[in-house]
Design an enzyme around this catalytic site. Structure first.
Site, mmCIF file in Angstrom:
data_model
loop_
_atom_site.group_PDB
_atom_site.id
_atom_site.type_symbol
_atom_site.label_atom_id
_atom_site.label_comp_id
_atom_site.label_asym_id
_atom_site.label_seq_id
_atom_site.Cartn_x
_atom_site.Cartn_y
_atom_site.Cartn_z
ATOM 1 N N LYS A 52 0.791 -1.232 0.000
ATOM 2 C CA LYS A 52 0.000 0.000 0.000
ATOM 3 C C LYS A 52 0.825 1.286 0.000
ATOM 4 O O LYS A 52 0.337 2.351 0.379
ATOM 5 C CB LYS A 52 -0.998 0.042 1.180
ATOM 6 N N HIS A 114 6.746 -7.352 -2.517
ATOM 7 C CA HIS A 114 6.607 -6.695 -1.210
ATOM 8 C C HIS A 114 7.605 -7.300 -0.215
ATOM 9 O O HIS A 114 7.502 -7.054 0.981
ATOM 10 C CB HIS A 114 5.190 -6.899 -0.650
ATOM 11 N N SER A 144 -4.307 2.874 4.604
ATOM 12 C CA SER A 144 -4.547 2.229 3.318
ATOM 13 C C SER A 144 -4.563 0.703 3.473
ATOM 14 O O SER A 144 -5.408 0.009 2.888
ATOM 15 C CB SER A 144 -3.455 2.678 2.331
HETATM 16 S S1 PPS Z 1 -0.624 -2.864 -3.272
HETATM 17 O O1 PPS Z 1 -1.877 -3.652 -3.062
HETATM 18 O O2 PPS Z 1 0.310 -3.057 -2.165
HETATM 19 O O3 PPS Z 1 -0.018 -3.108 -4.571
HETATM 20 O O4 PPS Z 1 -1.126 -1.347 -3.216
HETATM 21 P P1 PPS Z 1 -0.280 -0.092 -3.720
HETATM 22 O O5 PPS Z 1 -0.466 0.089 -5.147
HETATM 23 O O6 PPS Z 1 1.104 -0.162 -3.178
HETATM 24 O O7 PPS Z 1 -0.983 1.089 -2.921
HETATM 25 C C1 PPS Z 1 -2.320 1.462 -3.128
HETATM 26 C C2 PPS Z 1 -2.446 2.890 -2.639
HETATM 27 O O8 PPS Z 1 -1.835 3.755 -3.627
HETATM 28 C C3 PPS Z 1 -2.824 4.674 -4.064
HETATM 29 N N1 PPS Z 1 -2.593 5.028 -5.471
HETATM 30 C C4 PPS Z 1 -2.411 6.292 -5.890
HETATM 31 N N2 PPS Z 1 -2.334 7.451 -5.207
HETATM 32 C C5 PPS Z 1 -2.177 8.586 -5.937
HETATM 33 N N3 PPS Z 1 -2.092 8.601 -7.272
HETATM 34 C C6 PPS Z 1 -2.155 7.455 -7.996
HETATM 35 N N4 PPS Z 1 -2.086 7.484 -9.316
HETATM 36 C C7 PPS Z 1 -2.310 6.231 -7.288
HETATM 37 N N5 PPS Z 1 -2.424 4.934 -7.668
HETATM 38 C C8 PPS Z 1 -2.591 4.223 -6.533
HETATM 39 C C9 PPS Z 1 -4.139 3.926 -3.857
HETATM 40 O O9 PPS Z 1 -5.240 4.798 -3.923
HETATM 41 C C10 PPS Z 1 -3.883 3.341 -2.489
HETATM 42 O O10 PPS Z 1 -3.872 4.333 -1.454
HETATM 43 P P2 PPS Z 1 -5.152 4.754 -0.604
HETATM 44 O O11 PPS Z 1 -4.628 5.678 0.464
HETATM 45 O O12 PPS Z 1 -5.736 3.513 -0.024
HETATM 46 O O13 PPS Z 1 -6.070 5.465 -1.532
#
Ligand code: PPS
Length: 300
Positions: A52, A114, A144
């Site tokens: 996340k 991860h 998250s």
């Molecule tokens: S995972 O399941 O571990 O692969 O998730 P990961 O992609 O690492 O993290 C998901 C969070 O990243 C946010 N996210 C973004 N934030 C801003 N801009 C963009 N383009 C973007 N893409 C993914 C996503 O919304 C999750 O955060 P939260 O706080 O839950 O919204």
């Protein structure tokens, strides 16, 4: 190829267990021998994060930088989790992360993990692969992760927020403690020049600047127009509505509970932590995060 997890009879939520000193669930250890013996190639790029922290965002940026122009139908027909396989995942379906990575037709291959740094398969170090590590401040990362565990049926039960936060502080999360993860990778970066350590908060603050710095690390020199196309394409709202980027094709996730692309902000922790929780968290944080060089921002 598509993930047909929705068609599976899902077993109960997995339990955490201690795996070489790190809390894990079996979905990420069942294929351990193959993960550890995975043969990396010198031009593979590993995208490493604590869950996340912005994995999908950075995966998408790299995918567009490398393949956005040459293979445009890739963006419209292959979900991001197939373009950038999750190395250690093994959910009984058509393939494992290692199978998918081995079958990747691209060069370079973009691979997600991860794993804490000590678990990374040795071939990535032997081949001196480039590694992009993304870190996110602990408070937003915890929030998250909480919503992810609520909606993802192959993760342990989230429980209520206060018990989740307690477990986050204790490191009883899949992939272990946030604190050890970000610190382990930070320390590795001090002696390993092929690690680019970036922050979710910096990406939020100035995505274009972070794309520039990624490009110099990767030795890429896209035109200003191309960079702008990538920057625009990876904005939260664009990714949220893009079915190839928003995980809507993955049946184990219940978007009615919480979407994968949830808020995408710095500071959402303020909507979850009580004042008392924040104080307790900060106190505990000070004891665990002693390196003054390693600074995270909880607001931008
Ligand atoms: S995972 O399941 O571990 O692969 O998730 P990961 O992609 O690492 O993290 C998901 C969070 O990243 C946010 N996210 C973004 N934030 C801003 N801009 C963009 N383009 C973007 N893409 C993914 C996503 O919304 C999750 O955060 P939260 O706080 O839950 O919204």
């Amino acid at each position: 190829m598509s993930l047909t997890l929705d068609k599976m009879d899902l077993p109960p939520r997995p339990k955490l267990f201690d795996f070489h000193g790190v809390s894990m669930s079996h979905y990420f250890t069942d294929n351990w021998d193959k993960v550890q013996s995975f043969q990396a190639r010198p031009d593979d790029i590993l995208i490493a994060t604590y869950p996340k922290a912005g994995t999908t965002w950075v995966s998408y940026i790299l995918d567009l930088l490398y393949f956005g122009q040459t293979y445009s139908e890739r963006q419209t027909s292959i979900p991001i989790h197939e373009r950038v396989p999750f190395l250690e995942i093994d959910i009984p379906t058509e393939y494992t992360g290692t199978d998918l990575a081995e079958k990747l037709p691209t060069s370079p291959r973009l691979i997600k993990t991860h794993l804490p740094v000590q678990f990374v398969p040795k071939s990535f170090w032997e081949q001196n692969c480039r590694i992009v590590y993304v870190a996110r401040n602990a408070k937003d990362n915890a929030v998250s992760y909480f919503h992810f565990d609520r909606m993802n049926k192959v993760q342990p039960e989230a429980g209520d927020w206060s018990s989740f936060l307690q477990r986050f502080m204790e490191g009883k999360m899949v992939f272990g403690p946030w604190y050890d993860h970000v610190t382990g990778w930070w320390e590795k970066k001090q002696t390993h020049s092929k690690i680019h350590y970036m922050f979710y908060e910096d990406l939020i603050e100035d995505t274009g600047r972070e794309i520039d710095s990624l490009c110099s690390f990767l030795g890429l020199s896209p035109s200003a127009e191309e960079k702008e196309r990538v920057r625009g394409g990876v904005q939260f709202d664009n990714m949220k509505k893009d079915n190839m980027a928003n995980y809507s094709t993955v049946g184990v996730m219940d978007f009615k509970i919480s979407p994968f692309m949830r808020k995408g902000k710095v500071g959402d922790w303020k909507n979850h932590f009580t004042v008392a929780q924040s104080e307790q968290f900060d106190e505990d944080y000070k004891n665990k995060m002693k390196n003054p060089m390693q600074q995270f921002r909880t607001e931008v």
